[in-house]
Scaffold this active site. Structure first.
Site, PDB file in Angstrom:
ATOM      1  N   ASP A 175      -5.139  74.456 -37.299  1.00 16.03           N
ATOM      2  CA  ASP A 175      -4.909  75.846 -37.694  1.00 16.03           C
ATOM      3  C   ASP A 175      -4.047  75.837 -38.954  1.00 16.03           C
ATOM      4  OD1 ASP A 175      -4.123  78.444 -38.053  1.00 16.03           O
ATOM      5  OD2 ASP A 175      -3.197  78.683 -36.078  1.00 16.03           O
ATOM      6  N   SER A 227      -5.422  58.124 -14.998  1.00 18.99           N
ATOM      7  CA  SER A 227      -6.050  56.860 -15.395  1.00 18.99           C
ATOM      8  C   SER A 227      -5.970  56.602 -16.888  1.00 18.99           C
ATOM      9  CB  SER A 227      -7.509  56.807 -14.921  1.00 18.99           C
ATOM     10  OG  SER A 227      -8.254  57.901 -15.426  1.00 18.99           O
ATOM     11  N   HIS A 273      -8.064  64.640 -21.587  1.00 18.26           N
ATOM     12  CA  HIS A 273      -8.832  63.397 -21.605  1.00 18.26           C
ATOM     13  C   HIS A 273      -8.703  62.634 -20.293  1.00 18.26           C
ATOM     14  CE1 HIS A 273      -9.862  62.759 -26.105  1.00 18.26           C
ATOM     15  NE2 HIS A 273      -9.825  64.044 -25.811  1.00 18.26           N
ATOM     16  N   ASP A 274      -7.631  62.868 -19.563  1.00 22.55           N
ATOM     17  CA  ASP A 274      -7.491  62.261 -18.239  1.00 22.55           C
ATOM     18  C   ASP A 274      -8.443  62.909 -17.247  1.00 22.55           C
ATOM     19  OD1 ASP A 274      -6.318  60.642 -16.159  1.00 22.55           O
ATOM     20  OD2 ASP A 274      -5.187  62.404 -15.531  1.00 22.55           O
ATOM     21  N   HIS A 315      -6.978  73.916 -29.695  1.00 26.65           N
ATOM     22  CA  HIS A 315      -6.965  73.469 -31.084  1.00 26.65           C
ATOM     23  C   HIS A 315      -6.249  74.467 -31.995  1.00 26.65           C
ATOM     24  CE1 HIS A 315     -10.567  70.447 -30.745  1.00 26.65           C
ATOM     25  NE2 HIS A 315      -9.477  70.051 -30.117  1.00 26.65           N
ATOM     26  N   THR A 316      -5.582  75.438 -31.399  1.00 26.29           N
ATOM     27  CA  THR A 316      -4.756  76.332 -32.200  1.00 26.29           C
ATOM     28  C   THR A 316      -3.479  75.658 -32.662  1.00 26.29           C
ATOM     29  OG1 THR A 316      -3.884  78.592 -32.316  1.00 26.29           O
ATOM     30  CG2 THR A 316      -3.415  77.352 -30.298  1.00 26.29           C
ATOM     31  N   ARG A 327      -3.607  67.103 -24.868  1.00 30.76           N
ATOM     32  CA  ARG A 327      -4.836  66.329 -25.066  1.00 30.76           C
ATOM     33  C   ARG A 327      -4.924  65.188 -24.051  1.00 30.76           C
ATOM     34  NH1 ARG A 327      -6.506  62.043 -29.008  1.00 30.76           N
ATOM     35  NH2 ARG A 327      -8.741  62.328 -29.416  1.00 30.76           N
ATOM     36  N   ASN A 348     -10.300  57.793 -27.692  1.00 34.79           N
ATOM     37  CA  ASN A 348      -8.848  57.680 -27.556  1.00 34.79           C
ATOM     38  C   ASN A 348      -8.207  56.638 -28.463  1.00 34.79           C
ATOM     39  OD1 ASN A 348      -8.789  59.588 -25.392  1.00 34.79           O
ATOM     40  ND2 ASN A 348      -9.435  57.977 -23.980  1.00 34.79           N
ATOM     41  N   THR A 403      -0.754  78.637 -38.631  1.00 34.42           N
ATOM     42  CA  THR A 403       0.389  78.395 -37.727  1.00 34.42           C
ATOM     43  C   THR A 403       0.122  77.107 -36.942  1.00 34.42           C
ATOM     44  OG1 THR A 403      -0.651  79.842 -36.072  1.00 34.42           O
ATOM     45  CG2 THR A 403       1.024  80.828 -37.506  1.00 34.42           C
TER      46      THR A 403
END
Length: 321
Positions: free
Chosen positions: A244, A78, A68-69, A192-193, A64, A93, A247
């Site tokens: 998830d 940054s 996001h960078d 997002h798994t 993540r 963030n 798992t």
């Protein structure tokens, strides 16, 4: 939407072509540190392996950070900078981005073996790949040679990062602004798994969807019960729910299977069902998802990197030199 599905060609061929193209783009190369810091990938991976013993969430948190960078000022590290106007303090963030201490640890160990050579931006890219592969996902040749930016951009983080409440069109537009396509949207959403999200981001879906006083009717009823147990109405907003439920610590294609059951955790997850052909394809074929994800990560890592004499190699990822 049919034209969007046509963006799913023979993925293995696309992966090979992307690697060939990106290897010469912006001076990024998978062999950039082959003589100056040949063991950097091993160092990064080893630190993350140690960190996983105490924190099963860290792999999802590190990927993540890379995402996001790259969406703010390009992949320049940054997001790691401290300061009053840092990206860390932006709404997407603040009190949710994590893993900065692990990046610090990686940087310290890399500096021990290759002082002043490896950028913090490249450490984020290597950490993302190691995090995915250590969690059972694909591996890819990480293209390297980025340099670090000297400034952070809080406003850019507020406006450029896709919102968890965004519509599909809004998400696609933000990806398009940085040169990423529909395939990249769906494949990267598949991260997002694994990982978790704080209850504050989903409580409205569970209890007061669109100010109705009722849950989001699109949520699978059995899944709603699970989420309400994790995020009780008067519970802590900082509790975390699994993206998830099957798992949560593995990188697999269960995320897409969940979407087909109306078990998308965030609104921005469930809107992907507007493209059921792509979601079905990845739900039925994990290899296709893994290959598309590797392509998308390479594409994302090529967003406006600083190379050559631009930027710097920070000695401390939290502060410019």
């Amino acid at each position: 939407m049919a034209s969007q599905f046509s963006l799913l060609p023979a993925v293995a061929t696309v992966l090979a072509a992307t690697v060939l193209l990106c290897g010469t783009n912006g001076q990024l190369s998978s062999s950039f540190y082959s003589t100056t810091c040949p063991n950097v990938s091993t160092v990064v991976r080893t630190v993350i392996q140690r960190s996983l013993v105490a924190d099963s969430r860290i792999t999802a948190s590190l990927i993540r950070l890379h995402f996001h960078d790259c969406f703010v000022n390009g992949c320049d590290g940054s997001i790691l900078l401290d300061g009053n106007e840092s990206e860390k303090g932006a709404a997407p963030n603040a009190n949710s981005a994590r893993g900065f201490d692990i990046v610090d640890n990686i940087k310290l160990e890399v500096e021990d073996v290759c002082k002043g050579v490896v950028s913090c931006a490249d450490i984020l890219a290597l950490a993302a790949e190691a995090s995915v592969s250590l969690s059972g996902g694909p591996s890819w040749n990480v293209l390297l040679g980025r340099r670090d930016g000297r400034t952070s951009n809080k406003e850019g983080a507020e406006t450029n990062l896709p919102s968890p409440f965004a519509t599909l069109n809004e998400i696609v537009q933000k990806f398009a602004r940085v040169g990423l396509n529909i395939n990249d949207v769906v494949a990267l959403s598949g991260a997002h798994t694994f990982g978790r999200v704080q209850c504050r981001f989903i409580n409205d879906r569970l209890y007061n969807f669109n100010n109705t006083g009722n849950p989001d009717p699109s949520l699978d009823p059995a899944y709603l019960v699970i989420l309400r147990n994790t995020c009780p109405q008067n519970g802590s907003a900082s509790n975390v729910a699994n993206f998830d439920p099957a798992t949560p610590n593995l990188f697999d294609n269960n995320y897409f299977s969940g979407l087909l059951k109306n078990q998308g955790l965030l609104p921005s997850d469930q809107v992907l069902l507007s493209m059921p052909g792509v979601v079905n394809h990845f739900a039925q074929n994990q290899t296709a998802f893994f290959e598309s994800f590797a392509v998308a990560m390479i594409n994302m890592g090529n967003i406006n990197p600083l190379t050559g004499s631009s930027g710097e190699i920070r000695s401390n990822c939290r502060n410019p030199n």
